[in-house]
Design a protein around this motif. Sequence first.
Motif, PDB file in Angstrom:
ATOM      1  N   ASN A 274       0.780  -1.321  -0.060  1.00  0.00           N
ATOM      2  CA  ASN A 274      -0.133   0.195   0.130  1.00  0.00           C
ATOM      3  C   ASN A 274       0.758   1.131  -0.012  1.00  0.00           C
ATOM      4  N   ARG A 275       2.280   1.069  -0.290  1.00  0.00           N
ATOM      5  CA  ARG A 275       3.180   2.118  -0.463  1.00  0.00           C
ATOM      6  C   ARG A 275       3.698   2.143  -1.719  1.00  0.00           C
ATOM      7  N   SER A 276       3.924   3.407  -2.244  1.00  0.00           N
ATOM      8  CA  SER A 276       4.643   3.572  -3.405  1.00  0.00           C
ATOM      9  C   SER A 276       6.110   3.314  -3.343  1.00  0.00           C
ATOM     10  N   SER A 277       6.912   2.711  -4.393  1.00  0.00           N
ATOM     11  CA  SER A 277       8.198   2.894  -4.096  1.00  0.00           C
ATOM     12  C   SER A 277       9.041   2.596  -5.640  1.00  0.00           C
ATOM     13  N   PHE A 278      10.440   3.158  -5.323  1.00  0.00           N
ATOM     14  CA  PHE A 278      11.084   2.877  -6.569  1.00  0.00           C
ATOM     15  C   PHE A 278      11.786   1.810  -6.584  1.00  0.00           C
ATOM     16  N   SER A 279      11.925   0.859  -7.449  1.00  0.00           N
ATOM     17  CA  SER A 279      12.598  -0.181  -8.072  1.00  0.00           C
ATOM     18  C   SER A 279      12.273  -1.226  -7.023  1.00  0.00           C
ATOM     19  N   GLY A 280      13.218  -2.174  -6.583  1.00  0.00           N
ATOM     20  CA  GLY A 280      13.106  -3.426  -5.686  1.00  0.00           C
ATOM     21  C   GLY A 280      14.252  -3.888  -5.103  1.00  0.00           C
ATOM     22  N   GLY A 281      14.251  -4.941  -4.291  1.00  0.00           N
ATOM     23  CA  GLY A 281      15.073  -5.407  -3.616  1.00  0.00           C
ATOM     24  C   GLY A 281      15.996  -4.475  -2.598  1.00  0.00           C
ATOM     25  N   TYR A 282      17.165  -4.370  -2.972  1.00  0.00           N
ATOM     26  CA  TYR A 282      18.187  -3.726  -2.115  1.00  0.00           C
ATOM     27  C   TYR A 282      17.957  -2.170  -2.717  1.00  0.00           C
ATOM     28  N   SER A 283      17.221  -1.764  -3.686  1.00  0.00           N
ATOM     29  CA  SER A 283      17.163  -0.789  -4.345  1.00  0.00           C
ATOM     30  C   SER A 283      15.833   0.072  -3.925  1.00  0.00           C
ATOM     31  N   HIS A 284      14.976  -0.965  -3.324  1.00  0.00           N
ATOM     32  CA  HIS A 284      13.358  -0.402  -2.973  1.00  0.00           C
ATOM     33  C   HIS A 284      13.387   0.902  -2.026  1.00  0.00           C
ATOM     34  N   SER A 285      12.789   2.026  -2.620  1.00  0.00           N
ATOM     35  CA  SER A 285      12.727   2.992  -1.704  1.00  0.00           C
ATOM     36  C   SER A 285      11.227   3.725  -1.712  1.00  0.00           C
ATOM     37  N   SER A 286      10.937   3.534  -0.416  1.00  0.00           N
ATOM     38  CA  SER A 286       9.388   3.676  -0.282  1.00  0.00           C
ATOM     39  C   SER A 286       9.306   5.069  -0.121  1.00  0.00           C
ATOM     40  N   THR A 287       8.315   5.770  -0.550  1.00  0.00           N
ATOM     41  CA  THR A 287       7.955   7.254  -0.627  1.00  0.00           C
ATOM     42  C   THR A 287       6.609   7.460  -0.121  1.00  0.00           C
ATOM     43  N   HIS A 288       6.475   8.622   0.029  1.00  0.00           N
ATOM     44  CA  HIS A 288       5.190   9.286   0.712  1.00  0.00           C
ATOM     45  C   HIS A 288       5.015  10.748   0.220  1.00  0.00           C
ATOM     46  N   ILE A 289       4.126  11.589   0.511  1.00  0.00           N
ATOM     47  CA  ILE A 289       3.971  12.847   0.109  1.00  0.00           C
ATOM     48  C   ILE A 289       3.654  13.724   1.455  1.00  0.00           C
ATOM     49  N   SER A 290       4.512  14.865   1.545  1.00  0.00           N
ATOM     50  CA  SER A 290       4.381  15.765   2.660  1.00  0.00           C
ATOM     51  C   SER A 290       3.399  16.688   2.467  1.00  0.00           C
ATOM     52  N   SER A 291       2.990  17.546   3.689  1.00  0.00           N
ATOM     53  CA  SER A 291       1.932  18.428   3.792  1.00  0.00           C
ATOM     54  C   SER A 291       2.106  19.376   2.738  1.00  0.00           C
ATOM     55  N   SER A 292       3.250  19.449   2.009  1.00  0.00           N
ATOM     56  CA  SER A 292       3.281  20.536   0.953  1.00  0.00           C
ATOM     57  C   SER A 292       3.104  20.134  -0.497  1.00  0.00           C
ATOM     58  N   GLY A 293       2.969  18.822  -0.549  1.00  0.00           N
ATOM     59  CA  GLY A 293       2.693  18.010  -1.791  1.00  0.00           C
ATOM     60  C   GLY A 293       3.759  17.518  -2.368  1.00  0.00           C
ATOM     61  N   HIS A 294       5.070  17.396  -1.795  1.00  0.00           N
ATOM     62  CA  HIS A 294       6.274  17.205  -2.385  1.00  0.00           C
ATOM     63  C   HIS A 294       6.614  15.781  -2.074  1.00  0.00           C
ATOM     64  N   THR A 295       7.114  14.883  -3.047  1.00  0.00           N
ATOM     65  CA  THR A 295       7.457  13.292  -2.794  1.00  0.00           C
ATOM     66  C   THR A 295       8.853  13.445  -1.762  1.00  0.00           C
ATOM     67  N   HIS A 296       8.718  12.427  -0.789  1.00  0.00           N
ATOM     68  CA  HIS A 296       9.742  12.398  -0.145  1.00  0.00           C
ATOM     69  C   HIS A 296      10.050  10.833   0.039  1.00  0.00           C
ATOM     70  N   GLY A 297      11.386  10.411   0.533  1.00  0.00           N
ATOM     71  CA  GLY A 297      11.514   8.901   0.934  1.00  0.00           C
ATOM     72  C   GLY A 297      12.085   9.210   2.589  1.00  0.00           C
ATOM     73  N   GLY A 298      12.115   8.287   3.134  1.00  0.00           N
ATOM     74  CA  GLY A 298      12.738   8.342   4.529  1.00  0.00           C
ATOM     75  C   GLY A 298      12.321   7.152   5.490  1.00  0.00           C
ATOM     76  N   SER A 299      12.817   7.225   6.516  1.00  0.00           N
ATOM     77  CA  SER A 299      12.517   6.134   7.692  1.00  0.00           C
ATOM     78  C   SER A 299      12.495   6.947   9.036  1.00  0.00           C
ATOM     79  N   HIS A 300      12.178   6.233  10.058  1.00  0.00           N
ATOM     80  CA  HIS A 300      12.121   7.071  11.263  1.00  0.00           C
ATOM     81  C   HIS A 300      12.415   5.771  12.343  1.00  0.00           C
ATOM     82  N   GLY A 301      12.773   6.079  13.586  1.00  0.00           N
ATOM     83  CA  GLY A 301      12.702   4.919  14.943  1.00  0.00           C
ATOM     84  C   GLY A 301      13.064   6.019  15.869  1.00  0.00           C
ATOM     85  N   SER A 302      13.559   5.198  17.083  1.00  0.00           N
ATOM     86  CA  SER A 302      13.589   5.763  18.488  1.00  0.00           C
ATOM     87  C   SER A 302      15.161   5.174  18.669  1.00  0.00           C
ATOM     88  N   PHE A 303      15.614   5.935  19.921  1.00  0.00           N
ATOM     89  CA  PHE A 303      16.698   5.521  20.572  1.00  0.00           C
ATOM     90  C   PHE A 303      16.726   5.642  22.057  1.00  0.00           C
TER      91      PHE A 303
END
Length: 303
Positions: A274-303
């Motif tokens: 249910n997420r758009s992505s670029f390519s696949g395998g080790y080159s898989h890049s998940s993307t989403h749209i920011s509030s300004s309508g710009h496409t971003h990739g990324g990840s997050h976590g805690s420490f």
Amino acid sequence: MKKFLNIFCLVLFASFATLPLFAQTESDGIVEVVQDDIASSSSASLVVDEAGLLSSSQAYALEENLKSISSRYNCDVVLVTKSSISGSNVTAYADDYFDSNFYGQGSEKEGILFLITMAEREWAISTSGHDTITIFSDWRQNQISGKMMPYLKAGDYAGAFDAFAQSCEYYLSRGVPSEETLSGEDGIGGGQGHSSGAETEKGPLDPIWAGISALIGLISSWLGSSAKRSKYRTVVERTNASGYEKLSGATGNTADRFIRTQTNRTLRPTETSNRSSFSGGYSHSSTHISSSGHTHGGSHGSF
């Protein structure tokens, strides 16, 4: 008197004739100064340490390093520390910070931003631009965060941010990951759970080694098949039939009877996302749209 008047008129004419040239030169100079002022005023700092995690010397050294990397690869590499984001979504905050501060180079706004917030103890990576999003695939982002985690958990923030800069420079130099990139890619070393060997890619096999490998394969196959054949060499020539015995009780009925049949069918699972992505395998890049309508990739976590 007439001669003096002629000379005066000539000088006056020459002055008016050359006036547009001087005016044009002065005008051009003013335009250039204005353009330089605009260019310099629009450039934002690449290190924004609002949480005060770095000393002034550490922040300066990191800023210079990120400027060098960003200029070399035409991709803004940005680090932001916040004391708190007041419970906001860390991914959305990182994306909006990138957009609202006009980071990114070129028409695609190429850049990568690392955000850390101390109150929430969370971090986020935001990528922008087709090339940058593809280069920093999900797998590579996992490698970057994995290398930073030991430093973040130990409170060595300068070490973590240096690891981030080093990782970004390494993957930008590697470029877009291809299908020939092996699973052992981690030339940046360090990090818990990661190998420290250099990244290896598949390449053409040397002809000599190819021949040796083929020869070893042939010898191994011959030895294996020979050993199996020797087990079945039990037939020998006989001069009479004394070695055979007639089976007792054989009826000679060799008919087969069909009893029943049963067929089981199982639905073959299909891969969905249910997420758009670029390519696949080790080159898989998940993307989403920011509030300004710009496409971003990324990840997050805690420490």
